[in-house]
Motif scaffolding. Structure first.
Motif, PDB file in Angstrom:
ATOM      1  N   ILE A 187      63.404  41.637  20.567  1.00  0.00           N
ATOM      2  CA  ILE A 187      62.330  41.758  21.558  1.00  0.00           C
ATOM      3  C   ILE A 187      61.453  40.518  21.524  1.00  0.00           C
ATOM      4  O   ILE A 187      61.032  40.009  22.569  1.00  0.00           O
ATOM      5  N   GLY A 188      61.180  40.027  20.316  1.00  0.00           N
ATOM      6  CA  GLY A 188      60.327  38.846  20.199  1.00  0.00           C
ATOM      7  C   GLY A 188      60.909  37.640  20.897  1.00  0.00           C
ATOM      8  O   GLY A 188      60.245  36.974  21.698  1.00  0.00           O
ATOM      9  N   GLY A 227      53.471  49.672  18.368  1.00  0.00           N
ATOM     10  CA  GLY A 227      52.620  50.177  19.430  1.00  0.00           C
ATOM     11  C   GLY A 227      51.989  49.044  20.224  1.00  0.00           C
ATOM     12  O   GLY A 227      51.869  49.104  21.456  1.00  0.00           O
ATOM     13  N   GLU A 228      51.602  47.994  19.486  1.00  0.00           N
ATOM     14  CA  GLU A 228      51.026  46.829  20.167  1.00  0.00           C
ATOM     15  C   GLU A 228      52.048  46.193  21.093  1.00  0.00           C
ATOM     16  O   GLU A 228      51.737  45.807  22.230  1.00  0.00           O
ATOM     17  N   LEU A 229      53.282  46.108  20.626  1.00  0.00           N
ATOM     18  CA  LEU A 229      54.339  45.547  21.466  1.00  0.00           C
ATOM     19  C   LEU A 229      54.535  46.398  22.706  1.00  0.00           C
ATOM     20  O   LEU A 229      54.721  45.894  23.813  1.00  0.00           O
ATOM     21  N   GLU A 230      54.489  47.700  22.499  1.00  0.00           N
ATOM     22  CA  GLU A 230      54.656  48.590  23.648  1.00  0.00           C
ATOM     23  C   GLU A 230      53.550  48.370  24.652  1.00  0.00           C
ATOM     24  O   GLU A 230      53.778  48.305  25.867  1.00  0.00           O
ATOM     25  N   ALA A 231      52.301  48.242  24.127  1.00  0.00           N
ATOM     26  CA  ALA A 231      51.179  48.031  25.046  1.00  0.00           C
ATOM     27  C   ALA A 231      51.350  46.732  25.820  1.00  0.00           C
ATOM     28  O   ALA A 231      50.978  46.636  26.986  1.00  0.00           O
ATOM     29  N   LEU A 232      51.959  45.730  25.146  1.00  0.00           N
ATOM     30  CA  LEU A 232      52.147  44.457  25.833  1.00  0.00           C
ATOM     31  C   LEU A 232      53.252  44.507  26.870  1.00  0.00           C
ATOM     32  O   LEU A 232      53.230  43.792  27.860  1.00  0.00           O
ATOM     33  N   LEU A 233      54.288  45.333  26.597  1.00  0.00           N
ATOM     34  CA  LEU A 233      55.500  45.217  27.401  1.00  0.00           C
ATOM     35  C   LEU A 233      55.760  46.347  28.365  1.00  0.00           C
ATOM     36  O   LEU A 233      56.245  46.122  29.454  1.00  0.00           O
ATOM     37  N   ASN A 234      55.492  47.568  27.935  1.00  0.00           N
ATOM     38  CA  ASN A 234      56.053  48.691  28.694  1.00  0.00           C
ATOM     39  C   ASN A 234      55.640  48.746  30.150  1.00  0.00           C
ATOM     40  O   ASN A 234      56.465  48.925  31.031  1.00  0.00           O
ATOM     41  N   GLU A 235      54.330  48.624  30.389  1.00  0.00           N
ATOM     42  CA  GLU A 235      53.895  48.765  31.780  1.00  0.00           C
ATOM     43  C   GLU A 235      53.490  47.426  32.375  1.00  0.00           C
ATOM     44  O   GLU A 235      52.886  47.370  33.425  1.00  0.00           O
ATOM     45  N   ASN A 236      53.874  46.345  31.689  1.00  0.00           N
ATOM     46  CA  ASN A 236      53.500  45.018  32.143  1.00  0.00           C
ATOM     47  C   ASN A 236      54.219  44.714  33.459  1.00  0.00           C
ATOM     48  O   ASN A 236      55.448  44.723  33.506  1.00  0.00           O
ATOM     49  N   PRO A 237      53.495  44.425  34.517  1.00  0.00           N
ATOM     50  CA  PRO A 237      54.172  44.204  35.809  1.00  0.00           C
ATOM     51  C   PRO A 237      55.098  43.001  35.808  1.00  0.00           C
ATOM     52  O   PRO A 237      56.125  42.998  36.483  1.00  0.00           O
ATOM     53  N   ILE A 238      54.759  41.974  34.996  1.00  0.00           N
ATOM     54  CA  ILE A 238      55.645  40.806  34.959  1.00  0.00           C
ATOM     55  C   ILE A 238      56.934  41.162  34.245  1.00  0.00           C
ATOM     56  O   ILE A 238      58.028  40.811  34.685  1.00  0.00           O
ATOM     57  N   VAL A 239      56.808  41.880  33.124  1.00  0.00           N
ATOM     58  CA  VAL A 239      58.014  42.292  32.404  1.00  0.00           C
ATOM     59  C   VAL A 239      58.872  43.157  33.309  1.00  0.00           C
ATOM     60  O   VAL A 239      60.081  42.985  33.412  1.00  0.00           O
ATOM     61  N   LYS A 240      58.217  44.100  33.980  1.00  0.00           N
ATOM     62  CA  LYS A 240      58.988  44.986  34.857  1.00  0.00           C
ATOM     63  C   LYS A 240      59.625  44.194  35.985  1.00  0.00           C
ATOM     64  O   LYS A 240      60.779  44.390  36.320  1.00  0.00           O
ATOM     65  N   GLY A 241      58.868  43.269  36.540  1.00  0.00           N
ATOM     66  CA  GLY A 241      59.429  42.484  37.631  1.00  0.00           C
ATOM     67  C   GLY A 241      60.619  41.658  37.182  1.00  0.00           C
ATOM     68  O   GLY A 241      61.581  41.473  37.921  1.00  0.00           O
TER      69      GLY A 241
END
Lengths: 264, 463, 184
Positions: B166-167, B235-249
């Motif tokens: 993931i990193g 959990g911090e990684l999840e907060a950064l990634l899960n709902e991140n619009p750029i990641v999702k995009g």
């Protein structure tokens, strides 16, 4: 009585050796054991070579005193029915599935070996695609995943020096595993490719070609994959040296690993 | 711009058409096709050019590249920004480990196979040792504490491998914080490895017959202290990634490989589980006592890179659950001091390693015994270390669920102290074949995301 | 390397040496040349726990044209060797090489057909760092050693003199396999 430990399988001045095969009477009897008269489910041992001396091949003189010791290397040979577990089902389904195809079970499968909880089908190379297709498509078999080809080089076994081993996994039928072993001689190293049936084997067959020199007929692009494209030779064969260089230490030089004293 | 409407004439008789092709132009062009376009017929010419493959360029994302997960060479044929063909060139890290193992004893082979997939060293060691134990026939004689330690190490390795995946995936997309957070958590796990095995990476800890040494005092407390911190980090990684619009995009609907594709290409691991099939060898074909642990198999149904990201994150939580269960069991069996090596002294690694004043080495009690009291012990120790034990002839194949998929180890023994042949079926080698299926037809930038979601480690691919 | 090559030895050159050395070591940019396991430790050095940013080196330049330092991190296979050389050639002077790990320094545990026995067969190495893989702290130690070397690197005529002296010393030295060690 002289101790001669130079070559494996060659003992001079042995008064008991009279047969042409170079085996003692006891060894000859052992090598002629067949599966007739064997208990059901029992595996017949098969002699594939001989181990000479206590420490196997040595370099230099043998001071152990065990130089004349000669023991056969026994691997599992053919197993008699019933095999136990789900292996019988696999064999029966394969037999049924091959009916009406290019080869029958008896023609395609030379031997079935059950050893250490694993089933190995020794398949004749020309019938490998037919067997693979049945393994994949027959509902009772359904081996969806072929995990790859593993090559082995046995330089001592004349006529079947190169072996290719395929391992199959069936997810739908409860994680069953079966192994298919195909052999080919060194002077005709061709095995039909099963990339059409199991596309995952693409790179695995290329790797086996690269490392052993087994040509897979019908492979779309059989080229070198791990070595540089113009590399000569096939590195993982037993007649290919390990290729190391002597290591220089302060005051000594140690030869590379394949030229050191071995205890095998 | 010519004034007449039909414009594909190649000869021009009057001077008022300065853009018409002259004989001199044709001579200068030589063999290359010459197109004359003036108004209205642009599309027909472009179609012709596309048909002639003139717009396509071949780009080599060479072996040295910040985003190719090691030395992977991707040869891409691009049509503008769209990838029309993607091929992977591998072999830049081929080390000949399998051939090297044929010249080392069975135990020494552990130090070699550990370095194949260097992010998941414990998995290779376990697969190799399980295969040797199958050949030896001692699978049931492995002490339970050793199995629990193996499971502990494997699950910690799984977490650390997913953190790197993931990193680096985040870093390749430009999110450097994901990498620093991921590696920070990984350092916590590596400190546990260092405490228990002596090394951060490539620890030759799992040996045929068990593990090389027991837990040092204080290890379980350190483990219990670390797990909540790592959980918080994930959990911090999840907060950064899960709902991140750029990641999702960038990751949703990228690198799609349906279940059919996975089955055809023999893909296992998080990629297969992101298609919805809950295939996990820890559940379907358990080893090392996995059937006694309580954990779930994580699946998603989206078959895309985003699904694989979520699968990996959730798998990390499951692994931490297993780690806590392992810690409980180890604490329970600590008092009885269960052995961590098989009882058969002809196979067990003779040295009881212990942490002394000058680092990790043979325990002083053992040294005192072999040097002081028993010559036979000394000879026995010497023979076992230099010559090694002999494995009965035959072959075995053992497959375990590595962080990246099914890791199989096929070994052939001829009765000696060295493997006759050791072959590893590495999951990354197999999974990397899916690059073409995932990337062709997509955008250039999606190639990087797709490759990151397969998570190949070139050490395992090339061996 | 320009005007400093033409300066005669003396006060001016040594001041310039000090200044240039200080500038060069203060912000060396490494090229991302992670090959195998050592690459992971190299990445770990870039993360906050070990922090290579305190040396100004956190900007790993993917393009060798903008890089000063090459960490050869990991085993160099025969197929990869021409690529190593090409990347080294693409780097602009001044450039340094740290061969990280035993595989890059000498072939490591892989003494076989597939691995180049030491990347110094292909490129000149300034610092050899053993370890399999070397801890991040060991890598930082290697970087600090390199900084010391770079700080005191002579320029111009001094450099030529130093290089000739080093070559003389190497030619006079005992070969490794004839060294006697402490016992003789």
């Amino acid at each position: 009585m002289t101790n001669d430990d130079t070559t494996k399988g060659e003992v001079v001045n042995n008064p008991e050796k009279t047969q042409e095969s170079g085996l003692t009477p006891g060894e000859l009897e052992l090598s002629q054991v067949d599966s007739a008269g064997v208990e059901p489910g029992e595996t017949t041992p098969k002699v594939v070579g001989y181990r000479q001396g206590m420490f196997g091949p040595t370099q230099g003189g043998d001071t152990s005193g065990y130089g004349l010791l000669r023991r056969p290397i026994l691997v599992a040979g053919e197993t008699a029915r019933p095999y136990g577990g789900y292996f019988d089902e696999i064999a029966d389904s394969l037999e049924r599935g091959l009916v009406g195809g290019p080869a029958s079970f008896g023609e395609a499968v030379a031997a079935v070996v059950i050893d250490r909880g694993e089933m190995t089908l020794n398949v004749n190379r020309e019938h490998l695609p037919a067997v693979a297709r049945v393994l994949r498509d027959d509902p009772a078999l359904r081996f969806e995943i072929c995990t790859g080809v593993s090559g082995v080089h046995y330089p001592d076994r004349a006529g079947e020096e190169l072996h290719a081993l395929y391992h199959f996994l069936s997810i739908t039928n409860g994680s069953r595993r079966v192994r298919v072993e195909v052999s080919c001689p060194d002077d005709d190293p061709h095995i039909p490719s099963i990339v059409e049936i199991y596309p995952a084997n693409d790179w695995h067959e290329r790797e086996t070609w690269d490392m052993f020199g087994i040509v897979f007929d019908g492979h779309p692009a059989l080229t070198r994959i791990l070595m540089p494209d113009d590399w000569p030779g096939h590195p993982q064969r037993k007649d290919y040296p390990l290729g190391g260089i002597p290591v220089e230490y302060k005051g000594a030089t140690i030869p590379p690993p394949d030229q050191r004293r071995s205890y095998t | 711009m010519s004034t007449n409407t039909d414009s594909t004439t190649t000869e021009s008789t009057h001077q008022s058409d300065p853009y018409a092709t002259t004989a001199a132009d044709e001579a200068a062009a030589g063999d290359a096709p010459v197109f004359t376009v003036s108004g209205g017929d642009w599309y027909s010419v472009v179609d012709e050019a596309t048909a002639l493959h003139e717009e396509r360029i071949v780009v080599n994302m060479g072996p040295q590249h910040p985003s190719t997960h090691g030395v992977l060479r991707l040869i891409l044929e691009l049509d503008g920004e769209t990838v029309t063909e993607a091929r992977a060139g591998i072999g830049y890290l081929h080390t000949g480990i399998e051939k090297n193992m044929e010249f080392r004893t069975w135990v020494q082979g552990v130090t070699f196979c550990t370095r194949m997939d260097y992010l998941t060293p414990m998995f290779q060691e376990t697969a190799y040792c399980l295969a040797i134990e199958k050949l030896l026939g001692i699978t049931d004689d492995i002490p339970e504490r050793a199995s629990v330690l193996r499971v502990l190490m494997m699950e910690l390795t799984r977490v650390s491998s997913h953190l790197v995946a993931i990193g680096t995936g985040g870093m390749e997309m430009g999110a450097t914080t994901v990498m620093t957070v991921g590696f920070r958590e990984r350092e916590r796990i590596l400190s546990i490895f260092e405490m228990v095995t002596g090394l951060r990476m490539n620890n030759a800890y799992i040996r045929p017959g068990g593990v090389s040494q027991d837990l040092p005092p204080g290890a379980i407390d350190a483990l219990r202290e670390m797990v909540p911190k790592v959980r918080k980090g994930i959990g911090e990684l999840e907060a950064l990634l899960n709902e991140n619009p750029i990641v999702k995009g960038r990751m949703v609907d990228v690198g799609i490989l349906s279940l059919t594709g996975c089955m055809a290409l023999g893909i296992t691991g998080p990629v297969l589980r992101s298609t919805g099939l809950p295939h996990d060898l820890r559940k379907s074909d358990p080893y090392c006592g996995y059937e006694t642990y309580d954990f779930d198999v994580i699946t998603r149904t989206s078959s895309d890179s985003y699904g694989r990201l979520r699968v990996r994150i959730d798998e990390m939580y499951e692994s931490l659950k297993i780690v806590e269960q392992c810690a409980d069991r180890l604490q329970a069996s600590e008092g009885s001091q269960g052995s961590v090596m098989v009882a058969d002294k002809k196979i067990a690694w003779p040295a009881q390693l212990a942490l002394g004043g000058d680092g990790l080495g043979n325990s002083l009690d053992h040294i005192r015994e072999i040097m002081g009291s028993s010559m036979e012990s000394l000879i026995h120790h010497f023979k076992l270390v230099t010559e090694g034990f002999r494995v009965p002839p035959g072959q075995a194949y053992v497959a375990i669920e590595s962080a990246k998929g099914e890791l199989g180890c096929h070994i052939v023994s001829d009765g000696g102290t060295r493997p006759y042949r050791a072959h590893f079926r590495d999951p990354s080698f197999n999974n990397l074949q899916a690059v073409a299926a995932m990337c062709e037809g997509g955008q250039m930038a999606d190639v990087i995301v797709a490759v990151a979601s397969i998570d190949p480690v070139m050490g395992g691919v090339d061996r | 390397m320009g005007i400093e090559e033409k300066l005669p030895a003396g006060f001016a050159l040594s001041t310039l040496e000090g200044l240039a050395g200080y500038m060069r070591k203060a912000s060396m940019w490494p090229v991302t040349f992670g090959l195998a396991c050592c690459a992971i430790e190299m990445m770990a050095v870039g993360t906050p726990d070990y922090d290579i940013a305190r040396f100004g080196m956190e900007r790993f330049s993917a393009t060798p044209r903008q890089a000063d330092l090459m960490f050869v991190a990991g085993r160099v296979s025969q197929k990869m060797a021409p690529v190593v050389r090409q990347i080294y050639d693409q780097m602009a002077n001044p450039k340094w090489v740290i061969s990280m790990g035993v595989c890059a320094s000498s072939g490591g545990m892989f003494n076989n057909y597939a691995i180049v026995q030491g990347v110094d067969h292909i490129i000149p190495v300034d610092i050899y760092l053993p370890g399999c893989p070397p801890r991040p702290q060991m890598l930082l130690n290697a970087i600090i050693e390199l900084h010391k070397q770079v700080e005191s690197m002579p320029l111009g005529v001094n450099r030529e003199k130093a290089a000739r002296a080093a070559e003389e010393a190497a030619l006079q030295a005992t070969p490794t396999h004839q060294m006697k060690g402490l016992l003789a």
